[in-house]
Design an enzyme around this catalytic site. Sequence first.
Site, mmCIF file in Angstrom:
data_model
loop_
_atom_site.group_PDB
_atom_site.id
_atom_site.type_symbol
_atom_site.label_atom_id
_atom_site.label_comp_id
_atom_site.label_asym_id
_atom_site.label_seq_id
_atom_site.Cartn_x
_atom_site.Cartn_y
_atom_site.Cartn_z
ATOM 1 N N GLY A 10 0.836 -1.207 0.000
ATOM 2 C CA GLY A 10 0.000 0.000 0.000
ATOM 3 C C GLY A 10 0.867 1.252 0.000
ATOM 4 N N ASP A 36 2.299 -1.947 -4.349
ATOM 5 C CA ASP A 36 0.916 -1.474 -4.359
ATOM 6 C C ASP A 36 0.166 -2.229 -5.447
ATOM 7 O OD1 ASP A 36 -0.367 1.333 -3.016
ATOM 8 O OD2 ASP A 36 -1.495 0.510 -4.712
ATOM 9 N N TYR A 141 -15.209 -0.697 8.240
ATOM 10 C CA TYR A 141 -13.777 -0.384 8.409
ATOM 11 C C TYR A 141 -13.372 -0.541 9.876
ATOM 12 C CZ TYR A 141 -9.705 2.830 8.604
ATOM 13 O OH TYR A 141 -8.472 3.413 8.810
HETATM 14 P P1 NAD Z 1 -4.880 4.994 1.227
HETATM 15 O O1 NAD Z 1 -6.267 4.592 0.890
HETATM 16 O O2 NAD Z 1 -4.417 6.362 0.895
HETATM 17 O O3 NAD Z 1 -3.859 3.985 0.563
HETATM 18 C C1 NAD Z 1 -4.063 2.603 0.535
HETATM 19 C C2 NAD Z 1 -3.175 2.024 -0.563
HETATM 20 O O4 NAD Z 1 -3.409 0.615 -0.583
HETATM 21 C C3 NAD Z 1 -3.537 2.562 -1.966
HETATM 22 O O5 NAD Z 1 -2.375 3.030 -2.611
HETATM 23 C C4 NAD Z 1 -4.141 1.358 -2.677
HETATM 24 O O6 NAD Z 1 -3.849 1.320 -4.055
HETATM 25 C C5 NAD Z 1 -3.480 0.205 -1.943
HETATM 26 N N1 NAD Z 1 -4.258 -1.038 -2.016
HETATM 27 C C6 NAD Z 1 -5.597 -1.178 -1.925
HETATM 28 N N2 NAD Z 1 -5.931 -2.465 -2.074
HETATM 29 C C7 NAD Z 1 -4.790 -3.151 -2.237
HETATM 30 C C8 NAD Z 1 -4.470 -4.519 -2.440
HETATM 31 N N3 NAD Z 1 -5.428 -5.457 -2.523
HETATM 32 N N4 NAD Z 1 -3.174 -4.864 -2.565
HETATM 33 C C9 NAD Z 1 -2.205 -3.931 -2.508
HETATM 34 N N5 NAD Z 1 -2.426 -2.623 -2.332
HETATM 35 C C10 NAD Z 1 -3.716 -2.237 -2.196
HETATM 36 O O7 NAD Z 1 -4.687 4.688 2.797
HETATM 37 P P2 NAD Z 1 -3.810 5.519 3.850
HETATM 38 O O8 NAD Z 1 -4.603 6.680 4.267
HETATM 39 O O9 NAD Z 1 -2.428 5.694 3.356
HETATM 40 O O10 NAD Z 1 -3.841 4.491 5.070
HETATM 41 C C11 NAD Z 1 -2.829 3.531 5.259
HETATM 42 C C12 NAD Z 1 -3.201 2.696 6.453
HETATM 43 O O11 NAD Z 1 -3.327 3.539 7.611
HETATM 44 C C13 NAD Z 1 -4.550 1.966 6.324
HETATM 45 O O12 NAD Z 1 -4.454 0.699 6.926
HETATM 46 C C14 NAD Z 1 -5.500 2.836 7.096
HETATM 47 O O13 NAD Z 1 -6.551 2.099 7.630
HETATM 48 C C15 NAD Z 1 -4.602 3.379 8.190
HETATM 49 N N6 NAD Z 1 -5.095 4.654 8.702
HETATM 50 C C16 NAD Z 1 -5.053 5.778 7.926
HETATM 51 C C17 NAD Z 1 -5.528 6.984 8.438
HETATM 52 C C18 NAD Z 1 -5.497 8.247 7.627
HETATM 53 O O14 NAD Z 1 -6.011 9.285 8.113
HETATM 54 N N7 NAD Z 1 -4.918 8.250 6.445
HETATM 55 C C19 NAD Z 1 -6.038 7.030 9.737
HETATM 56 C C20 NAD Z 1 -6.110 5.853 10.484
HETATM 57 C C21 NAD Z 1 -5.598 4.668 9.967
HETATM 58 C C1 AKB Z 2 -10.813 7.540 7.861
HETATM 59 O O1 AKB Z 2 -11.355 8.660 7.994
HETATM 60 O O2 AKB Z 2 -11.405 6.523 7.489
HETATM 61 C C2 AKB Z 2 -9.358 7.427 8.250
HETATM 62 C C3 AKB Z 2 -9.234 6.977 9.659
HETATM 63 C C4 AKB Z 2 -9.369 7.940 10.755
HETATM 64 O O3 AKB Z 2 -9.042 5.811 9.902
HETATM 65 N N1 AKB Z 2 -8.716 8.672 8.018
#
Ligand code: NAD
Ligand code: AKB
Length: 314
Positions: A10, A36, A141
Site C-alpha cells: 500500500g 501497491d 472499516y
Molecule cells: P490509502 O487509501 O491512501 O492507501 C491505501 C493504498 O493501498 C492505496 O495506494 C491502494 O492502491 C493500496 N491497495 C488497496 N488495495 C490493495 C491490495 N489489494 N493490494 C495492494 N495494495 C492495495 O490509505 P492511507 O490513508 O495511506 O492508510 C494507510 C493505512 O493507515 C490503512 O491501513 C489505514 O486504515 C490506516 N489509517 C489511515 C488513516 C489516515 O487518516 N490516512 C487514519 C487511520 C488509519
Molecule cells: C478515515 O477517515 O477513514 C481514516 C481513519 C481515521 O481511519 N482517516
Amino acid sequence: MKQDKILIIGAGGQIGSVLTEALRASFGNDHVIASDLRPLNNQTGPFEQLDALNSRALAGIVNKHRITQIYHLAAILSASGEKNPLWAWDINMRSLFNVLEVARKKNIKKVYYPSSIAVFGREAAPTNTPQFEVLIPETVYGISKVAGENWANYYFKRYGLDVRSIRYPGIVGHESMPGGGTTDYAVDIYHYAVQGKHFECFLRENTPLPMLYMPDAIRATLQLMEAPAEKVKVRTSYNLSGMTFTPQAVAASIKKQMPDFQISYAPDFRQAIADSWPGSIDDTHAREDWGWKPEYDLDAMTTDMLFHLKKQYR
Ligand code: NAD
Ligand code: AKB
C-alpha cells in the site's frame, strides 16, 4: 546502513508514499521495497506491483527480496467501506491474514499494521477515550480494524510474531491525498484555500475529531518500530493523539493567514461516521511505553501546510 529489508504494502497511499521515503532515508533506497495494487511512478527504489490478496505473489516477493520487515498499509477506509461493506471486509481481512501468515512462515522479524480511531463507537467515552475501552464500531472499516488488532495480538501471543500497531487519528499532510476516509476534509480544505476556492465541508462545523500531522505520524511509526520489543506492551494497537479540531477551527486557523478564505457546510453520510468516533483519545500508554510526544498543534500544522501547498500550486 541497516541490514533489514522492508516490504511496504500500500506504498502508493496517503501514508505509504511518505513512509516509504522516510524508511528509505533511514535504511537506504535498495532496502525498502515499495508495493501497491497500482503501478507507481517516480520511485526512488525498488517497486513491485502486488495485490495483497494474492498470497503466492506476496510470498514470492518476500523470498525474492529476502524481506525481514513488512509494513501492511493497504486497506479500504471508512467512507469507501460503507459503500460496499463486504468488499471492504474481504480486502481488509484477507490481506491481513496473508501478511500474518507469510510473516509467521518466513520468520519475518517485525510487522507493522496500522489501526484507527475508527475502532471506537458511541459506547466509548467521547473525549479522552482510554486505551482499553469498549470497542463497538459502526463502520465495516472499524469492525475490520478491531478484528485486525485482535489477530495481531493473537499472532504475537500464539506464535511470538512481533506485530506492532498504532490507532492513527485522521492524518493531515501536504505530500499526498487521502483515499476515502471521513477525516479527508482536513486535507482537502488546505488545497481549496491555497487555490483561492470556496470549500464546502461534508461535516458539520462543530464536529471534533482527533487528528495528527503527517511528520508526527511518520515519527511515531518509526519510533514504535524501533522500540525494544519489551517496551511494546500493548499488542493490540496503541491510542495515539496529536490534536483535536472541528472544521470551524481549522477554517479559523487558515483565515488567520488567508482572511479571504470561505467555507460552507453540507453534511453527508460521513457525518454519522464522524459522530460515532471520539473527539479526543488518551495516549498515555504510547507516551509511557515508548516515549511518544506530538510536536504539531493546529496553527503550526496550518503554517506548514500552507507553506508547502503554496509552493506546489505556484
Ligand atoms: P490509502 O487509501 O491512501 O492507501 C491505501 C493504498 O493501498 C492505496 O495506494 C491502494 O492502491 C493500496 N491497495 C488497496 N488495495 C490493495 C491490495 N489489494 N493490494 C495492494 N495494495 C492495495 O490509505 P492511507 O490513508 O495511506 O492508510 C494507510 C493505512 O493507515 C490503512 O491501513 C489505514 O486504515 C490506516 N489509517 C489511515 C488513516 C489516515 O487518516 N490516512 C487514519 C487511520 C488509519
Ligand atoms: C478515515 O477517515 O477513514 C481514516 C481513519 C481515521 O481511519 N482517516
